[in-house]
Design a protein around this motif. Structure first.
Motif, PDB file in Angstrom:
ATOM      1  N   PHE A 281       4.868   7.483   1.416  1.00 33.21           N
ATOM      2  CA  PHE A 281       5.706   6.342   1.061  1.00 33.21           C
ATOM      3  C   PHE A 281       4.829   5.175   0.646  1.00 33.21           C
ATOM      4  O   PHE A 281       3.622   5.162   0.899  1.00 33.21           O
ATOM      5  CB  PHE A 281       6.650   5.958   2.211  1.00 33.21           C
ATOM      6  N   SER A 282       5.462   4.229  -0.028  1.00 34.43           N
ATOM      7  CA  SER A 282       4.757   2.994  -0.374  1.00 34.43           C
ATOM      8  C   SER A 282       5.565   1.829   0.174  1.00 34.43           C
ATOM      9  O   SER A 282       6.786   1.911   0.323  1.00 34.43           O
ATOM     10  CB  SER A 282       4.600   2.868  -1.880  1.00 34.43           C
TER      11      SER A 282
ATOM     12  N   LEU B 119      18.379   7.848  -1.988  1.00 30.29           N
ATOM     13  CA  LEU B 119      18.711   7.501  -3.364  1.00 30.29           C
ATOM     14  C   LEU B 119      19.240   8.750  -4.062  1.00 30.29           C
ATOM     15  O   LEU B 119      20.246   8.713  -4.775  1.00 30.29           O
ATOM     16  CB  LEU B 119      17.456   6.983  -4.068  1.00 30.29           C
TER      17      LEU B 119
ATOM     18  N   PHE C 252       0.843  -1.196   0.000  1.00 26.71           N
ATOM     19  CA  PHE C 252       0.000   0.000   0.000  1.00 26.71           C
ATOM     20  C   PHE C 252       0.876   1.243   0.000  1.00 26.71           C
ATOM     21  O   PHE C 252       2.074   1.185   0.286  1.00 26.71           O
ATOM     22  CB  PHE C 252      -0.976   0.005   1.191  1.00 26.71           C
ATOM     23  N   SER C 253       0.261   2.357  -0.374  1.00 28.29           N
ATOM     24  CA  SER C 253       0.963   3.636  -0.308  1.00 28.29           C
ATOM     25  C   SER C 253       0.150   4.581   0.551  1.00 28.29           C
ATOM     26  O   SER C 253      -1.072   4.455   0.652  1.00 28.29           O
ATOM     27  CB  SER C 253       1.154   4.213  -1.704  1.00 28.29           C
ATOM     28  N   ILE C 254       0.838   5.491   1.201  1.00 33.86           N
ATOM     29  CA  ILE C 254       0.161   6.465   2.065  1.00 33.86           C
ATOM     30  C   ILE C 254       0.752   7.840   1.796  1.00 33.86           C
ATOM     31  O   ILE C 254       1.961   7.987   1.612  1.00 33.86           O
ATOM     32  CB  ILE C 254       0.275   6.049   3.557  1.00 33.86           C
TER      33      ILE C 254
ATOM     34  N   ARG D   8      14.879   4.977   0.032  1.00 36.05           N
ATOM     35  CA  ARG D   8      14.385   3.607  -0.017  1.00 36.05           C
ATOM     36  C   ARG D   8      14.746   2.896   1.271  1.00 36.05           C
ATOM     37  O   ARG D   8      15.729   3.255   1.918  1.00 36.05           O
ATOM     38  CB  ARG D   8      15.000   2.861  -1.202  1.00 36.05           C
ATOM     39  N   CYS D   9      13.964   1.895   1.616  1.00 38.02           N
ATOM     40  CA  CYS D   9      14.200   1.155   2.847  1.00 38.02           C
ATOM     41  C   CYS D   9      13.988  -0.340   2.611  1.00 38.02           C
ATOM     42  O   CYS D   9      12.957  -0.738   2.078  1.00 38.02           O
ATOM     43  CB  CYS D   9      13.246   1.657   3.938  1.00 38.02           C
ATOM     44  N   ASP D  10      14.965  -1.140   2.985  1.00 37.25           N
ATOM     45  CA  ASP D  10      14.841  -2.601   2.944  1.00 37.25           C
ATOM     46  C   ASP D  10      14.478  -3.087   4.339  1.00 37.25           C
ATOM     47  O   ASP D  10      15.175  -2.760   5.311  1.00 37.25           O
ATOM     48  CB  ASP D  10      16.173  -3.249   2.535  1.00 37.25           C
TER      49      ASP D  10
ATOM     50  N   ARG E 293      12.721  -2.712  -8.149  1.00 42.29           N
ATOM     51  CA  ARG E 293      12.934  -1.271  -8.095  1.00 42.29           C
ATOM     52  C   ARG E 293      13.511  -0.804  -9.419  1.00 42.29           C
ATOM     53  O   ARG E 293      14.176  -1.568 -10.115  1.00 42.29           O
ATOM     54  CB  ARG E 293      13.895  -0.918  -6.964  1.00 42.29           C
TER      55      ARG E 293
ATOM     56  N   LEU F  27      14.572  -6.917  -6.293  1.00 44.64           N
ATOM     57  CA  LEU F  27      15.105  -6.802  -4.939  1.00 44.64           C
ATOM     58  C   LEU F  27      15.011  -8.159  -4.255  1.00 44.64           C
ATOM     59  O   LEU F  27      15.953  -8.615  -3.594  1.00 44.64           O
ATOM     60  CB  LEU F  27      14.294  -5.757  -4.178  1.00 44.64           C
TER      61      LEU F  27
ATOM     62  N   SER G 229       4.776   2.365  -7.552  1.00 40.89           N
ATOM     63  CA  SER G 229       4.756   3.777  -7.181  1.00 40.89           C
ATOM     64  C   SER G 229       5.981   4.438  -7.787  1.00 40.89           C
ATOM     65  O   SER G 229       7.014   3.795  -8.000  1.00 40.89           O
ATOM     66  CB  SER G 229       4.761   3.937  -5.667  1.00 40.89           C
TER      67      SER G 229
ATOM     68  N   VAL H  83      14.526  11.481  -2.065  1.00 36.89           N
ATOM     69  CA  VAL H  83      13.848  10.220  -2.359  1.00 36.89           C
ATOM     70  C   VAL H  83      14.662   9.109  -1.688  1.00 36.89           C
ATOM     71  O   VAL H  83      15.864   8.977  -1.931  1.00 36.89           O
ATOM     72  CB  VAL H  83      13.721   9.966  -3.869  1.00 36.89           C
TER      73      VAL H  83
ATOM     74  N   ALA I 276       9.696  -3.991   1.285  1.00 33.06           N
ATOM     75  CA  ALA I 276      10.510  -2.922   0.707  1.00 33.06           C
ATOM     76  C   ALA I 276       9.675  -1.651   0.637  1.00 33.06           C
ATOM     77  O   ALA I 276       8.497  -1.705   0.288  1.00 33.06           O
ATOM     78  CB  ALA I 276      10.960  -3.320  -0.694  1.00 33.06           C
ATOM     79  N   ALA I 277      10.312  -0.539   0.985  1.00 36.46           N
ATOM     80  CA  ALA I 277       9.582   0.730   0.995  1.00 36.46           C
ATOM     81  C   ALA I 277      10.343   1.791   0.219  1.00 36.46           C
ATOM     82  O   ALA I 277      11.559   1.686   0.004  1.00 36.46           O
ATOM     83  CB  ALA I 277       9.345   1.200   2.428  1.00 36.46           C
ATOM     84  N   GLN I 278       9.606   2.793  -0.217  1.00 38.33           N
ATOM     85  CA  GLN I 278      10.200   3.924  -0.936  1.00 38.33           C
ATOM     86  C   GLN I 278       9.343   5.152  -0.647  1.00 38.33           C
ATOM     87  O   GLN I 278       8.118   5.051  -0.610  1.00 38.33           O
ATOM     88  CB  GLN I 278      10.195   3.628  -2.435  1.00 38.33           C
ATOM     89  N   GLY I 279       9.979   6.303  -0.432  1.00 41.23           N
ATOM     90  CA  GLY I 279       9.180   7.487  -0.150  1.00 41.23           C
ATOM     91  C   GLY I 279       9.938   8.771  -0.360  1.00 41.23           C
ATOM     92  O   GLY I 279      11.134   8.770  -0.673  1.00 41.23           O
ATOM     93  N   THR I 280       9.213   9.869  -0.210  1.00 39.43           N
ATOM     94  CA  THR I 280       9.793  11.196  -0.374  1.00 39.43           C
ATOM     95  C   THR I 280       9.765  11.930   0.962  1.00 39.43           C
ATOM     96  O   THR I 280       8.726  11.997   1.617  1.00 39.43           O
ATOM     97  CB  THR I 280       9.007  12.007  -1.419  1.00 39.43           C
TER      98      THR I 280
ATOM     99  N   GLN J 112       9.114   1.669  -7.643  1.00 38.64           N
ATOM    100  CA  GLN J 112       9.143   0.386  -6.935  1.00 38.64           C
ATOM    101  C   GLN J 112       7.798  -0.294  -7.158  1.00 38.64           C
ATOM    102  O   GLN J 112       6.767   0.375  -7.126  1.00 38.64           O
ATOM    103  CB  GLN J 112       9.371   0.633  -5.445  1.00 38.64           C
TER     104      GLN J 112
ATOM    105  N   GLU K 253       8.291   8.179  -7.638  1.00 34.38           N
ATOM    106  CA  GLU K 253       8.570   9.478  -7.016  1.00 34.38           C
ATOM    107  C   GLU K 253       9.406  10.283  -8.005  1.00 34.38           C
ATOM    108  O   GLU K 253      10.450   9.823  -8.461  1.00 34.38           O
ATOM    109  CB  GLU K 253       9.373   9.304  -5.718  1.00 34.38           C
TER     110      GLU K 253
END
Lengths: 138, 138, 138, 138
Positions: B82-83, B102, A82-84, B112-114, C112, C102, C83, B110, B129-133, C131, C85
């Motif tokens: 983030f997603s 990144l 999911f995204s938030i 990323r998170c493992d 990714r 990944l 998603s 931007v 796995a996550a990615q966000g701003t 991602q 960014e």
């Protein structure tokens, strides 16, 4: 689910989740295509500026999305992802995470969740928005 | 940040977050462009099947992403959004949320998170796995 | 895939996609766990300010993620969701969408993609990051 | 925007985007908090199985989200990021990307977009769903 879809049923699942008990979340609406999860704001759910921690918002989004998906797919579901998006600080006395199924197939449901904070006078304010995919397991 | 970027500094921020204390998270790495947040798995962080609750994973992703972004943008940052994609159940004794920048501009990063679970024998497994701003405030 | 995983194979798939031919994309790397899709910047791929249109970036991200996932899951895959960014305007002569797996299970791959613009002097700049989850069909 | 918010205005912007002309997109609704972008399905927008290419869906989502955000924030906006979940193959004669502003502050708007395919008999079917954040520039 052969069982009737009721908030009581959802709360049984929630009560079997130790982390949900730690957060003290409850399901107030659980019906076909819709679930609402609520959390009373209390001191140990805050971040350093006195607002509800973003992690509580993402927890609530995740769980409400899963319940909404489960209301159409059955009990054996998991959140694929999911995204938030956060819009405002989480200020208020109550968090209401309102999720619904946008559309579903036999095995997947795309769900959305509005994260609303309610202050002591009952004023509601959307603070974050989530969207995700719930998948049938097995 | 005029202050030196160290795990000690990050843990001061974390300790000022009541929810992070409730979860008992700690920052083990905090250096330019990188942050690692760890959580020991314990009973009250689980879901109904005995795995780490997805909400703990999303909490850890959110916080680790924010620390990584803050390591280049400074202390006044917030997570814009983030997603997260879940791949496997969170099984193990330790969660390690490993975030890095990144790329960043003056006002945005931007990241990323493992999300890695480590079992009692030290075997690591990526579970999400996550990615966000992350955005500079003000 | 019984067939060898080569860029030639990936370009056969790409050439069977009329929209990819319209965009004039090509796959330059296709190997286990990794795919690179490139697009030469030309006038009709731009937006109103002369930069590469965001829709070209999201198209390239989507396709590169799918090829990366397909490199481990086989040819019958689809993108469940992703998603993206955006960090900077897409300025340059070449877009290189660099995707990798990944982590994957038997049926799903979390991938990714780094979206890099290259200018006429060969300088590279990351402009966006994606991602997503790729799923085996059937 | 001092200018009136009309579909004509949005189509001027769209016509200044060469890539949108290549895709042959048009804005059919542009009013405060809402924008609809449509694309006629034609052969060169398809993927290898005869369905609308996912890249066209993500292009339309991106652009519709940006127009929706621009309807409240003004013309100087950009998409910070978005996520898209695909649910079904894009089958039909017309794509309608229906975006709305869920909530906005002075500088940001969280928007959602429903991606609906319409067949030759006018039957509508949601095939994908997007959500993203639009930001005021400068």
């Amino acid at each position: 689910m052969a069982q009737e879809i009721t908030p009581e049923l959802a709360n049984l699942v929630l009560d079997a989740q130790p982390f949900s008990k730690l957060v003290q979340a409850r399901v107030t609406v659980f019906e076909p295509r819709r679930a609402v999860l609520e959390v009373d704001v209390r001191d140990d759910l805050l971040q350093q500026n006195g607002f509800l921690h973003g992690g509580v918002l993402s927890y609530a989004a995740d769980n409400a999305l899963t319940f909404a998906g489960g209301s159409v797919l059955g009990a054996s579901v998991l959140t694929s992802g999911f995204s938030i998006e956060y819009l405002r600080p989480g200020k208020g006395v109550l968090l209401s995470a309102r999720a619904h199924v946008l559309e579903s197939t036999r095995r997947r449901a795309v769900c959305r969740c509005d994260l609303v904070m309610i202050d002591s006078e009952g004023t509601e304010r959307l603070v974050a928005a989530a969207q995700g995919t719930i998948t049938l397991v097995g």
